[in-house]
Scaffold this active site. Structure first.
Site, PDB file in Angstrom:
ATOM      1  N   ARG A  51      64.959 108.631  46.390  1.00 26.89           N
ATOM      2  CA  ARG A  51      64.638 107.215  46.642  1.00 26.89           C
ATOM      3  C   ARG A  51      65.477 106.711  47.815  1.00 26.89           C
ATOM      4  O   ARG A  51      65.004 106.000  48.689  1.00 26.89           O
ATOM      5  CB  ARG A  51      64.861 106.348  45.389  1.00 26.89           C
ATOM      6  CG  ARG A  51      64.736 104.862  45.684  1.00 26.89           C
ATOM      7  CD  ARG A  51      64.487 103.986  44.468  1.00 26.89           C
ATOM      8  NE  ARG A  51      65.285 104.351  43.313  1.00 26.89           N
ATOM      9  CZ  ARG A  51      66.596 104.135  43.180  1.00 26.89           C
ATOM     10  NH1 ARG A  51      67.278 103.524  44.125  1.00 26.89           N
ATOM     11  NH2 ARG A  51      67.226 104.513  42.084  1.00 26.89           N
ATOM     12  N   TYR A 103      45.759  89.816  57.216  1.00 23.52           N
ATOM     13  CA  TYR A 103      45.114  90.765  56.300  1.00 23.52           C
ATOM     14  C   TYR A 103      45.033  90.169  54.882  1.00 23.52           C
ATOM     15  O   TYR A 103      46.006  89.563  54.406  1.00 23.52           O
ATOM     16  CB  TYR A 103      45.923  92.072  56.293  1.00 23.52           C
ATOM     17  CG  TYR A 103      45.448  93.071  55.296  1.00 23.52           C
ATOM     18  CD1 TYR A 103      44.262  93.757  55.492  1.00 23.52           C
ATOM     19  CD2 TYR A 103      46.171  93.325  54.138  1.00 23.52           C
ATOM     20  CE1 TYR A 103      43.804  94.668  54.553  1.00 23.52           C
ATOM     21  CE2 TYR A 103      45.730  94.242  53.190  1.00 23.52           C
ATOM     22  CZ  TYR A 103      44.539  94.907  53.407  1.00 23.52           C
ATOM     23  OH  TYR A 103      44.091  95.808  52.473  1.00 23.52           O
ATOM     24  N   ASP A 175      52.198  92.939  62.396  1.00 20.28           N
ATOM     25  CA  ASP A 175      51.409  93.990  61.751  1.00 20.28           C
ATOM     26  C   ASP A 175      50.615  94.667  62.865  1.00 20.28           C
ATOM     27  O   ASP A 175      49.704  94.082  63.431  1.00 20.28           O
ATOM     28  CB  ASP A 175      50.497  93.365  60.682  1.00 20.28           C
ATOM     29  CG  ASP A 175      49.652  94.400  59.939  1.00 20.28           C
ATOM     30  OD1 ASP A 175      49.354  95.460  60.520  1.00 20.28           O
ATOM     31  OD2 ASP A 175      49.275  94.136  58.779  1.00 20.28           O
ATOM     32  N   LYS A 200      45.555 103.729  57.757  1.00 15.91           N
ATOM     33  CA  LYS A 200      44.468 103.568  58.709  1.00 15.91           C
ATOM     34  C   LYS A 200      44.607 104.570  59.862  1.00 15.91           C
ATOM     35  O   LYS A 200      44.575 105.755  59.628  1.00 15.91           O
ATOM     36  CB  LYS A 200      44.437 102.116  59.184  1.00 15.91           C
ATOM     37  CG  LYS A 200      44.589 101.077  58.048  1.00 15.91           C
ATOM     38  CD  LYS A 200      43.435 101.068  57.066  1.00 15.91           C
ATOM     39  CE  LYS A 200      43.754 100.264  55.805  1.00 15.91           C
ATOM     40  NZ  LYS A 200      44.149  98.888  56.015  1.00 15.91           N
TER      41      LYS A 200
HETATM   42  C1  LIG Z   1      44.917  97.992  55.205  1.00 13.91           C
HETATM   43  C2  LIG Z   1      45.804  97.002  55.864  1.00 13.91           C
HETATM   44  C3  LIG Z   1      46.999  96.589  55.243  1.00 13.91           C
HETATM   45  C4  LIG Z   1      47.407  97.062  53.858  1.00 13.91           C
HETATM   46  O1  LIG Z   1      47.718  98.416  53.846  1.00 13.91           O
HETATM   47  P1  LIG Z   1      47.559  99.369  52.558  1.00 13.91           P
HETATM   48  O2  LIG Z   1      47.955 100.694  53.073  1.00 13.91           O
HETATM   49  O3  LIG Z   1      46.120  99.277  52.132  1.00 13.91           O
HETATM   50  O4  LIG Z   1      48.467  98.835  51.507  1.00 13.91           O
HETATM   51  C5  LIG Z   1      47.809  95.710  55.953  1.00 13.91           C
HETATM   52  N1  LIG Z   1      47.469  95.239  57.174  1.00 13.91           N
HETATM   53  C6  LIG Z   1      46.310  95.600  57.762  1.00 13.91           C
HETATM   54  C7  LIG Z   1      45.987  95.041  59.113  1.00 13.91           C
HETATM   55  C8  LIG Z   1      45.444  96.484  57.141  1.00 13.91           C
HETATM   56  O5  LIG Z   1      44.300  96.834  57.735  1.00 13.91           O
END
Ligand SMILES: *Cc1c(COP(=O)(O)O)cnc(C)c1O
Length: 385
Positions: A51, A103, A175, A200
Protein backbone atom coordinates in the site's frame (compact mmCIF):
# COMPACT_ATOMS: atom_id res chain seq x y z
CA UNK A 1 11.48 19.77 -16.88
CA UNK A 2 12.20 16.45 -18.54
CA UNK A 3 15.10 14.58 -17.02
CA UNK A 4 15.73 12.52 -20.13
CA UNK A 5 17.02 14.32 -23.24
CA UNK A 6 14.78 12.46 -25.70
CA UNK A 7 11.59 13.52 -27.44
CA UNK A 8 8.22 12.43 -26.13
CA UNK A 9 7.70 9.49 -28.53
CA UNK A 10 11.07 8.03 -27.53
CA UNK A 11 10.43 8.57 -23.85
CA UNK A 12 7.22 6.52 -24.11
CA UNK A 13 9.45 3.49 -24.75
CA UNK A 14 12.60 4.51 -22.89
CA UNK A 15 11.24 5.79 -19.60
CA UNK A 16 13.93 4.41 -17.33
CA UNK A 17 12.12 1.29 -16.15
CA UNK A 18 11.81 -0.53 -19.46
CA UNK A 19 14.60 -3.01 -18.71
CA UNK A 20 14.70 -4.97 -15.46
CA UNK A 21 18.08 -4.21 -13.90
CA UNK A 22 18.30 -7.59 -12.16
CA UNK A 23 17.72 -9.85 -15.20
CA UNK A 24 17.65 -7.69 -18.34
CA UNK A 25 14.00 -8.69 -18.88
CA UNK A 26 12.26 -6.54 -21.49
CA UNK A 27 9.42 -5.43 -19.28
CA UNK A 28 8.93 -4.33 -15.70
CA UNK A 29 8.56 -7.37 -13.39
CA UNK A 30 5.21 -7.77 -11.65
CA UNK A 31 5.94 -7.81 -7.93
CA UNK A 32 2.81 -9.62 -6.79
CA UNK A 33 3.58 -9.23 -3.09
CA UNK A 34 1.85 -7.41 -0.26
CA UNK A 35 4.87 -7.20 2.04
CA UNK A 36 8.67 -7.23 2.00
CA UNK A 37 11.14 -9.19 4.16
CA UNK A 38 13.46 -7.27 6.47
CA UNK A 39 16.77 -9.09 6.04
CA UNK A 40 18.36 -6.74 8.57
CA UNK A 41 16.03 -4.89 10.90
CA UNK A 42 18.53 -2.00 11.05
CA UNK A 43 18.44 -1.61 7.26
CA UNK A 44 14.82 -1.95 6.16
CA UNK A 45 14.01 -2.67 2.51
CA UNK A 46 13.12 0.23 0.18
CA UNK A 47 9.51 -0.96 0.04
CA UNK A 48 8.00 -2.46 3.17
CA UNK A 49 4.29 -2.88 2.35
CA UNK A 50 2.58 -2.60 -1.04
CA UNK A 51 0.00 0.00 0.00
CA UNK A 52 2.88 2.32 0.90
CA UNK A 53 5.00 1.33 -2.10
CA UNK A 54 5.33 -1.44 -4.65
CA UNK A 55 8.23 -1.70 -7.14
CA UNK A 56 5.93 -2.32 -10.14
CA UNK A 57 3.61 0.56 -9.25
CA UNK A 58 6.64 2.75 -8.59
CA UNK A 59 7.89 2.28 -12.17
CA UNK A 60 4.48 3.39 -13.46
CA UNK A 61 4.44 6.38 -11.11
CA UNK A 62 7.89 7.48 -12.26
CA UNK A 63 6.83 6.94 -15.89
CA UNK A 64 3.78 9.23 -15.72
CA UNK A 65 5.67 11.87 -13.68
CA UNK A 66 8.32 11.98 -16.39
CA UNK A 67 5.78 12.20 -19.23
CA UNK A 68 3.84 15.04 -17.57
CA UNK A 69 7.03 16.82 -16.48
CA UNK A 70 6.19 16.77 -12.77
CA UNK A 71 8.11 15.92 -9.60
CA UNK A 72 6.15 12.82 -8.53
CA UNK A 73 3.47 10.52 -9.90
CA UNK A 74 0.87 8.36 -8.17
CA UNK A 75 -1.23 5.43 -9.40
CA UNK A 76 -4.73 4.67 -8.13
CA UNK A 77 -7.40 2.01 -8.49
CA UNK A 78 -9.44 4.21 -10.87
CA UNK A 79 -9.68 7.72 -12.21
CA UNK A 80 -12.22 8.49 -9.49
CA UNK A 81 -9.79 7.16 -6.84
CA UNK A 82 -7.16 9.60 -8.15
CA UNK A 83 -9.67 12.48 -8.18
CA UNK A 84 -11.21 11.76 -4.77
CA UNK A 85 -7.78 11.30 -3.16
CA UNK A 86 -6.63 14.63 -4.60
CA UNK A 87 -9.69 16.46 -3.23
CA UNK A 88 -8.63 15.23 0.22
CA UNK A 89 -5.86 17.87 0.05
CA UNK A 90 -8.71 20.27 0.92
CA UNK A 91 -10.58 20.64 4.19
CA UNK A 92 -14.02 21.42 5.60
CA UNK A 93 -14.87 25.06 4.92
CA UNK A 94 -12.73 25.28 1.78
CA UNK A 95 -14.30 26.54 -1.45
CA UNK A 96 -13.33 25.22 -4.89
CA UNK A 97 -14.14 26.67 -8.33
CA UNK A 98 -15.02 23.85 -10.73
CA UNK A 99 -15.69 23.73 -14.45
CA UNK A 100 -19.45 23.29 -14.98
CA UNK A 101 -19.10 20.49 -17.50
CA UNK A 102 -16.87 18.43 -15.25
CA UNK A 103 -16.90 14.62 -15.67
CA UNK A 104 -20.18 13.17 -14.31
CA UNK A 105 -18.47 11.06 -11.65
CA UNK A 106 -16.54 14.07 -10.37
CA UNK A 107 -19.79 16.08 -10.24
CA UNK A 108 -21.37 13.30 -8.16
CA UNK A 109 -18.34 13.15 -5.82
CA UNK A 110 -18.49 16.90 -5.17
CA UNK A 111 -22.27 17.29 -4.86
CA UNK A 112 -23.17 14.13 -2.98
CA UNK A 113 -20.09 13.21 -0.92
CA UNK A 114 -17.63 16.09 -0.45
CA UNK A 115 -20.47 18.54 0.23
CA UNK A 116 -21.27 16.41 3.31
CA UNK A 117 -17.64 16.89 4.41
CA UNK A 118 -18.20 20.64 4.46
CA UNK A 119 -16.49 21.58 1.20
CA UNK A 120 -18.12 24.22 -1.00
CA UNK A 121 -18.15 24.34 -4.77
CA UNK A 122 -19.07 26.87 -7.44
CA UNK A 123 -19.55 25.54 -10.97
CA UNK A 124 -18.68 28.02 -13.70
CA UNK A 125 -18.28 28.13 -17.47
CA UNK A 126 -14.47 27.99 -17.57
CA UNK A 127 -14.33 29.19 -21.16
CA UNK A 128 -15.06 32.59 -19.59
CA UNK A 129 -12.28 33.86 -17.29
CA UNK A 130 -14.61 36.58 -15.92
CA UNK A 131 -16.94 33.91 -14.51
CA UNK A 132 -13.99 32.26 -12.79
CA UNK A 133 -12.90 35.59 -11.26
CA UNK A 134 -16.42 36.35 -10.05
CA UNK A 135 -16.60 33.02 -8.25
CA UNK A 136 -13.67 33.91 -5.96
CA UNK A 137 -14.53 33.89 -2.24
CA UNK A 138 -12.39 34.55 0.85
CA UNK A 139 -12.30 30.76 1.46
CA UNK A 140 -11.50 29.74 -2.14
CA UNK A 141 -8.57 27.31 -2.17
CA UNK A 142 -8.50 25.64 -5.57
CA UNK A 143 -9.56 25.73 -9.23
CA UNK A 144 -10.50 22.47 -10.96
CA UNK A 145 -10.29 22.38 -14.77
CA UNK A 146 -11.06 19.85 -17.49
CA UNK A 147 -10.24 20.63 -21.11
CA UNK A 148 -11.53 19.70 -23.63
CA UNK A 149 -14.69 19.11 -21.63
CA UNK A 150 -16.99 16.17 -21.98
CA UNK A 151 -19.00 15.66 -24.18
CA UNK A 152 -19.21 19.06 -25.92
CA UNK A 153 -15.41 19.59 -26.05
CA UNK A 154 -15.32 23.14 -24.72
CA UNK A 155 -11.86 24.62 -24.26
CA UNK A 156 -10.50 26.21 -21.08
CA UNK A 157 -7.49 28.52 -21.29
CA UNK A 158 -5.25 26.66 -18.83
CA UNK A 159 -2.46 29.26 -18.81
CA UNK A 160 -4.76 32.25 -18.23
CA UNK A 161 -6.68 30.60 -15.39
CA UNK A 162 -3.51 29.26 -13.79
CA UNK A 163 -1.82 32.70 -13.88
CA UNK A 164 -4.87 34.25 -12.19
CA UNK A 165 -5.06 31.41 -9.64
CA UNK A 166 -1.38 31.86 -8.79
CA UNK A 167 -2.01 35.55 -8.00
CA UNK A 168 -4.64 34.43 -5.49
CA UNK A 169 -2.65 31.56 -3.98
CA UNK A 170 -5.03 28.90 -5.31
CA UNK A 171 -4.15 25.30 -6.05
CA UNK A 172 -4.72 24.41 -9.72
CA UNK A 173 -5.85 20.97 -10.86
CA UNK A 174 -6.45 19.70 -14.41
CA UNK A 175 -8.17 16.49 -15.48
CA UNK A 176 -6.05 15.69 -18.55
CA UNK A 177 -7.82 12.46 -19.54
CA UNK A 178 -8.97 13.53 -23.01
CA UNK A 179 -5.64 14.90 -24.27
CA UNK A 180 -3.06 12.85 -22.31
CA UNK A 181 0.51 14.21 -21.95
CA UNK A 182 1.06 13.26 -25.60
CA UNK A 183 -0.89 16.38 -26.62
CA UNK A 184 -1.21 18.53 -23.50
CA UNK A 185 1.11 18.96 -20.51
CA UNK A 186 -0.58 21.30 -18.00
CA UNK A 187 2.38 21.32 -15.58
CA UNK A 188 4.40 23.14 -18.26
CA UNK A 189 1.68 25.83 -18.08
CA UNK A 190 2.11 26.17 -14.32
CA UNK A 191 -0.61 23.77 -13.11
CA UNK A 192 -0.02 22.12 -9.71
CA UNK A 193 -1.68 18.73 -10.15
CA UNK A 194 -2.60 16.75 -13.28
CA UNK A 195 -5.12 13.92 -13.03
CA UNK A 196 -6.02 11.07 -15.36
CA UNK A 197 -8.55 8.39 -15.81
CA UNK A 198 -5.87 6.06 -17.20
CA UNK A 199 -8.77 3.72 -17.99
CA UNK A 200 -9.11 5.74 -21.21
CA UNK A 201 -6.33 6.69 -23.65
CA UNK A 202 -3.33 5.88 -21.42
CA UNK A 203 -4.43 2.27 -20.88
CA UNK A 204 -6.02 2.30 -24.30
CA UNK A 205 -7.42 -1.24 -24.53
CA UNK A 206 -10.64 -1.20 -22.45
CA UNK A 207 -9.12 -3.81 -20.17
CA UNK A 208 -7.85 -1.95 -17.12
CA UNK A 209 -9.38 0.53 -14.70
CA UNK A 210 -6.80 2.96 -13.30
CA UNK A 211 -6.12 6.54 -12.26
CA UNK A 212 -2.97 8.66 -12.16
CA UNK A 213 -1.94 11.92 -10.54
CA UNK A 214 1.20 14.00 -11.04
CA UNK A 215 2.36 16.73 -8.66
CA UNK A 216 4.41 19.63 -9.99
CA UNK A 217 6.50 19.98 -6.83
CA UNK A 218 8.07 17.63 -4.31
CA UNK A 219 6.15 19.25 -1.46
CA UNK A 220 2.79 18.64 -3.13
CA UNK A 221 4.01 15.14 -3.96
CA UNK A 222 4.67 14.48 -0.29
CA UNK A 223 1.10 15.47 0.55
CA UNK A 224 -0.38 13.30 -2.22
CA UNK A 225 1.79 10.40 -1.09
CA UNK A 226 0.45 10.69 2.45
CA UNK A 227 -3.12 10.69 1.12
CA UNK A 228 -2.58 7.77 -1.27
CA UNK A 229 -1.11 5.69 1.55
CA UNK A 230 -3.56 6.90 4.17
CA UNK A 231 -6.65 6.35 2.04
CA UNK A 232 -5.30 3.14 0.48
CA UNK A 233 -6.57 4.05 -3.00
CA UNK A 234 -3.58 2.39 -4.70
CA UNK A 235 -3.40 0.51 -8.02
CA UNK A 236 -2.46 -3.19 -7.86
CA UNK A 237 0.74 -4.57 -9.38
CA UNK A 238 -0.93 -6.49 -12.25
CA UNK A 239 -2.92 -3.46 -13.33
CA UNK A 240 0.16 -1.24 -13.04
CA UNK A 241 1.93 -3.54 -15.47
CA UNK A 242 -1.02 -3.63 -17.91
CA UNK A 243 -1.22 0.14 -17.86
CA UNK A 244 2.49 0.51 -18.68
CA UNK A 245 2.06 -1.97 -21.52
CA UNK A 246 -0.72 0.21 -22.94
CA UNK A 247 1.15 3.47 -22.44
CA UNK A 248 4.06 2.39 -24.62
CA UNK A 249 1.86 2.70 -27.73
CA UNK A 250 0.14 5.95 -26.68
CA UNK A 251 1.81 8.06 -29.38
CA UNK A 252 1.07 5.65 -32.23
CA UNK A 253 -2.52 5.16 -31.09
CA UNK A 254 -3.23 8.86 -30.57
CA UNK A 255 -1.77 9.88 -33.92
CA UNK A 256 -3.69 7.25 -35.87
CA UNK A 257 -7.00 7.76 -34.06
CA UNK A 258 -6.74 11.52 -34.41
CA UNK A 259 -6.42 11.26 -38.18
CA UNK A 260 -9.60 9.20 -38.19
CA UNK A 261 -11.39 11.62 -35.87
CA UNK A 262 -10.52 14.59 -38.10
CA UNK A 263 -11.88 12.74 -41.13
CA UNK A 264 -15.03 11.72 -39.26
CA UNK A 265 -15.63 15.30 -38.03
CA UNK A 266 -15.22 16.71 -41.54
CA UNK A 267 -17.56 14.06 -42.97
CA UNK A 268 -20.22 14.75 -40.33
CA UNK A 269 -19.94 18.51 -40.94
CA UNK A 270 -20.72 17.93 -44.61
CA UNK A 271 -23.99 16.10 -43.90
CA UNK A 272 -27.19 18.13 -43.85
CA UNK A 273 -28.90 15.73 -41.41
CA UNK A 274 -26.42 16.39 -38.57
CA UNK A 275 -27.35 19.38 -36.42
CA UNK A 276 -24.00 20.05 -34.77
CA UNK A 277 -20.47 18.63 -34.71
CA UNK A 278 -18.08 19.24 -31.82
CA UNK A 279 -14.38 18.70 -32.45
CA UNK A 280 -11.59 21.15 -31.47
CA UNK A 281 -9.93 20.66 -34.86
CA UNK A 282 -12.87 22.10 -36.79
CA UNK A 283 -12.27 25.61 -38.12
CA UNK A 284 -15.48 26.94 -36.56
CA UNK A 285 -14.85 25.43 -33.10
CA UNK A 286 -15.06 28.41 -30.70
CA UNK A 287 -12.12 27.25 -28.59
CA UNK A 288 -9.84 26.25 -31.43
CA UNK A 289 -7.34 29.10 -31.07
CA UNK A 290 -6.85 28.58 -27.33
CA UNK A 291 -6.69 24.83 -27.82
CA UNK A 292 -3.91 25.19 -30.38
CA UNK A 293 -1.98 27.42 -28.01
CA UNK A 294 -1.89 24.79 -25.28
CA UNK A 295 -2.10 21.49 -27.19
CA UNK A 296 -0.26 19.79 -30.00
CA UNK A 297 -3.29 17.83 -31.25
CA UNK A 298 -7.07 17.63 -31.26
CA UNK A 299 -7.63 14.16 -29.92
CA UNK A 300 -9.83 11.27 -30.99
CA UNK A 301 -13.25 12.20 -29.62
CA UNK A 302 -15.97 13.71 -31.81
CA UNK A 303 -19.46 14.55 -30.54
CA UNK A 304 -22.40 15.22 -32.84
CA UNK A 305 -26.12 15.82 -32.72
CA UNK A 306 -28.29 13.61 -34.92
CA UNK A 307 -31.39 15.73 -34.32
CA UNK A 308 -33.48 13.77 -31.84
CA UNK A 309 -33.36 11.22 -29.06
CA UNK A 310 -35.35 8.80 -31.18
CA UNK A 311 -32.82 8.97 -34.00
CA UNK A 312 -29.85 8.73 -31.62
CA UNK A 313 -31.23 5.46 -30.21
CA UNK A 314 -31.82 4.09 -33.74
CA UNK A 315 -28.21 4.88 -34.66
CA UNK A 316 -26.90 3.22 -31.50
CA UNK A 317 -28.82 0.05 -32.30
CA UNK A 318 -27.88 0.09 -35.97
CA UNK A 319 -24.06 0.47 -35.85
CA UNK A 320 -22.07 -2.72 -36.07
CA UNK A 321 -18.45 -1.62 -35.56
CA UNK A 322 -18.11 0.59 -32.45
CA UNK A 323 -18.79 -0.68 -28.98
CA UNK A 324 -21.96 0.98 -27.74
CA UNK A 325 -20.75 1.73 -24.27
CA UNK A 326 -19.60 4.13 -21.60
CA UNK A 327 -15.87 5.02 -21.78
CA UNK A 328 -13.55 6.17 -24.54
CA UNK A 329 -9.93 6.16 -25.61
CA UNK A 330 -9.49 2.55 -26.67
CA UNK A 331 -8.15 0.57 -29.63
CA UNK A 332 -11.75 -0.23 -30.58
CA UNK A 333 -14.08 2.67 -31.35
CA UNK A 334 -16.68 3.45 -28.69
CA UNK A 335 -20.00 5.17 -29.35
CA UNK A 336 -21.63 6.64 -26.25
CA UNK A 337 -24.98 8.22 -25.58
CA UNK A 338 -24.38 10.93 -22.93
CA UNK A 339 -28.09 11.57 -22.26
CA UNK A 340 -28.62 7.97 -21.10
CA UNK A 341 -25.08 7.07 -20.04
CA UNK A 342 -22.51 9.52 -18.60
CA UNK A 343 -25.00 12.35 -17.99
CA UNK A 344 -28.10 10.33 -17.08
CA UNK A 345 -27.99 11.59 -13.51
CA UNK A 346 -28.08 15.23 -14.60
CA UNK A 347 -31.51 16.90 -14.62
CA UNK A 348 -32.93 17.36 -18.13
CA UNK A 349 -33.00 21.16 -17.90
CA UNK A 350 -29.35 21.49 -16.82
CA UNK A 351 -28.34 18.86 -19.35
CA UNK A 352 -29.98 20.74 -22.23
CA UNK A 353 -28.51 24.06 -21.03
CA UNK A 354 -25.06 22.49 -21.29
CA UNK A 355 -25.68 21.41 -24.87
CA UNK A 356 -26.07 17.73 -23.97
CA UNK A 357 -29.15 17.31 -26.11
CA UNK A 358 -31.20 14.14 -26.61
CA UNK A 359 -29.67 13.71 -30.07
CA UNK A 360 -26.03 14.02 -28.96
CA UNK A 361 -23.70 11.07 -29.56
CA UNK A 362 -20.01 10.83 -28.64
CA UNK A 363 -17.69 8.89 -30.92
CA UNK A 364 -14.27 7.85 -29.61
CA UNK A 365 -12.34 6.81 -32.70
CA UNK A 366 -10.23 3.68 -32.31
CA UNK A 367 -7.82 1.94 -34.66
CA UNK A 368 -10.24 0.53 -37.23
CA UNK A 369 -10.01 1.75 -40.83
CA UNK A 370 -11.78 5.11 -40.74
CA UNK A 371 -13.59 4.51 -44.03
CA UNK A 372 -15.13 1.35 -42.58
CA UNK A 373 -16.21 3.31 -39.49
CA UNK A 374 -17.71 6.08 -41.61
CA UNK A 375 -19.45 3.55 -43.87
CA UNK A 376 -20.92 1.80 -40.85
CA UNK A 377 -22.11 5.09 -39.34
CA UNK A 378 -23.55 6.22 -42.69
CA UNK A 379 -25.66 3.04 -42.89
CA UNK A 380 -26.82 3.53 -39.29
CA UNK A 381 -27.74 7.18 -39.91
CA UNK A 382 -29.67 6.26 -43.06
CA UNK A 383 -31.89 3.83 -41.15
CA UNK A 384 -33.77 6.88 -39.91
CA UNK A 385 -33.94 10.23 -41.63
C1 LIG B 1 -13.66 8.23 -17.12
C2 LIG B 1 -13.27 9.57 -16.62
C3 LIG B 1 -13.03 9.78 -15.25
C4 LIG B 1 -13.21 8.69 -14.21
O1 LIG B 1 -12.28 7.68 -14.35
P1 LIG B 1 -12.53 6.15 -13.91
O2 LIG B 1 -11.28 5.48 -14.32
O3 LIG B 1 -13.75 5.68 -14.66
O4 LIG B 1 -12.76 6.15 -12.44
C5 LIG B 1 -12.60 11.05 -14.87
N1 LIG B 1 -12.46 12.06 -15.77
C6 LIG B 1 -12.72 11.88 -17.07
C7 LIG B 1 -12.55 13.03 -18.01
C8 LIG B 1 -13.13 10.64 -17.55
O5 LIG B 1 -13.40 10.48 -18.85
Amino acid sequence: MSRVPYRFETRLLHFGGEIDSATGASSVPIYQASTFHHEDIFHPPVHDYSRSGNPTRQKLEDYIAQLEGGAQGFAYASGMAAISSTFMLLSAGDHIIVTEDVYGGTYRLLTSILNRMGMEFTFVDMTDLEQVKEALQPNTKAVYMETPSNPTLKITDIGAITAWALDHGLLTIVDNTFMTPYYQRPIELGVDIVLHSATKFLGGHSDVLAGLAVARTESLGTKLKQLQNGLGTVLGAQDSWLLMRGMKTLGARMTYSEQGAAKLAAWLTGRSDIEAVYYPGLLDHPGREIHEKQCSGYGAVVSFDVGSGERAKQVLNAVSLPLVAVSLGAVESILSYPAMMSHAAMGEKVRHERGITDGLLRFSVGLEDIDDLIGDLARALDVYK
